[in-house]
Design an enzyme around this catalytic site. Structure first.
Site, PDB file in Angstrom:
ATOM      1  NE  ARG A  85     -33.775  29.176 -22.673  1.00 26.43           N
ATOM      2  CZ  ARG A  85     -34.847  29.923 -22.913  1.00 26.43           C
ATOM      3  NH1 ARG A  85     -35.207  30.868 -22.052  1.00 26.43           N
ATOM      4  NH2 ARG A  85     -35.584  29.730 -23.990  1.00 26.43           N
ATOM      5  CD  GLU A 116     -36.539  26.804 -16.404  1.00 29.80           C
ATOM      6  OE1 GLU A 116     -35.600  27.610 -16.442  1.00 29.80           O
ATOM      7  OE2 GLU A 116     -37.553  26.915 -17.107  1.00 29.80           O
ATOM      8  CG  HIS A 146     -39.030  29.966 -17.934  1.00 33.09           C
ATOM      9  ND1 HIS A 146     -38.050  29.153 -18.442  1.00 33.09           N
ATOM     10  CD2 HIS A 146     -39.098  31.015 -18.786  1.00 33.09           C
ATOM     11  CE1 HIS A 146     -37.548  29.665 -19.545  1.00 33.09           C
ATOM     12  NE2 HIS A 146     -38.177  30.818 -19.779  1.00 33.09           N
TER      13      HIS A 146
END
Ligand code: DGY
Length: 317
Positions: free
Chosen positions: A236, A265, A283
């Site tokens: 993350r 993000e 991602h």
């Protein structure tokens, strides 16, 4: 029973829910759902399947009176306020295990791509810069014999370690507990974070985002890294202080970095886009046909168990 899904997911998951006779509605747009649209779609539902891009906080939960389960389509569930859900007797589930190999593949791909400057080399070719073999052109770091430091010895960390071991890398890891698989099978040593950062040629992060791991890698930690270090994050974005990492990359204080996740993000810091010594992915850690179908299956099975009055297989709260 009504199930609301906040984005199109592989059809096998939807079919499982329909077979149970549930009324399944899927958010039709090809973009992350807004807060209001999530509330509108889920307010009459008994279950909702959410994505890691959906921030499900107390304010949202308070608007979903019928919801029994939030089934997150991901292993990470930092997007959900799980204690607020628990207070409201709402189950929260995730999908661990099935995305281990795909995510470890992505981390390994970044590791080799950054170490050997593959993207930079591709760009070099496309710009017509190749005028002949050059003994000093685009030199990178060899995997064999180098040390990889793995932060987090869970399933994905272990799967990456296995790949690194196959390539003849030495492995050190940082984790709360000693991991038998790392120690016995991979001959890896558990070390302090300080030691890992200062000794590793490659560093890869595999921990969940929690209040304790937020900015675990900040300015002081980055300072400890070797000038030749390659840093990879497929976990993350918020685990790393991205601004500090960018400063280090700009000043060539570390060699390169591979990102699959970003702080804030889907917004990507514009400075990152200018750097040559980074590889940026959108991602896609778990983005294989096989894995995403398995995630869909587990997310659906979590819903089915909860709506049948059973404990879902992957309850997190
Ligand atoms: C997850 O499931 O948490 C991953 O980040 C998806 O790729």
């Amino acid at each position: 029973m009504k199930v609301f899904i906040t984005r199109k997911i592989p059809v096998n998951g939807i079919d499982l829910l329909k077979k149970k006779g549930y009324d399944v509605k899927v958010y039709p747009k090809e973009k992350p759902i807004s807060r209001q649209e999530l509330i509108n779609g889920a307010k009459d539902a008994d279950a909702v399947i959410t994505l890691l891009t959906d921030k499900v906080d107390d304010a949202i939960l308070s608007k979903l009176p019928k919801i029994k389960i939030i089934s997150n389509f991901a292993v990470g569930y930092n997007n959900i306020d799980i204690s607020s859900a628990a207070k409201r007797n709402i189950m929260v589930t995730n999908t661990p295990g099935v995305l281990t190999e795909a995510t470890a593949d992505t981390a390994f791909a970044l590791l080799i791509t950054c170490g050997r400057r593959i993207v930079e080399s591709d760009e070099f070719m496309r710009k017509g810069k190749f005028i002949g073999w050059d003994p000093m052109l685009l030199l990178g770091t060899e995997l064999k014999g180098s040390t990889v430091g793995i932060i987090g010895a869970g399933r994905i960390g272990a799967a990456l370690a296995k790949r690194c071991s196959g390539f003849g890398m030495k492995i050190i890891y940082f984790s709360r507990r000693k991991n038998e698989y790392f120690e016995n099978k991979l001959k890896a040593k558990k070390v302090t974070l300080t030691k890992l950062l200062s000794k590793s040629d490659f560093i890869s992060v595999h921990i969940p985002l929690t209040p304790e791991t937020h900015h675990l890698i900040g300015r002081e930690e980055i300072k400890l890294m070797k000038k030749s270090a390659v840093f990879i994050n497929t976990a993350r974005g918020e685990v790393v202080d991205e601004k500090e990492l960018i400063k280090a990359l700009k000043a060539k204080k570390i060699f390169s970095a591979g990102f699959d996740v970003y702080e804030g993000e889907p917004i990507v810091n514009k400075e990152l886009l200018k750097l040559k010594n980074v590889v940026l992915l959108p991602h896609i850690g778990s983005a294989t046909f096989e894995t995403r179908s398995k995630i869909a299956e587990i997310a659906a099975k979590n819903v089915i168990a909860a709506l049948s009055g059973k404990k879902p297989p992957f309850l997190v709260n």
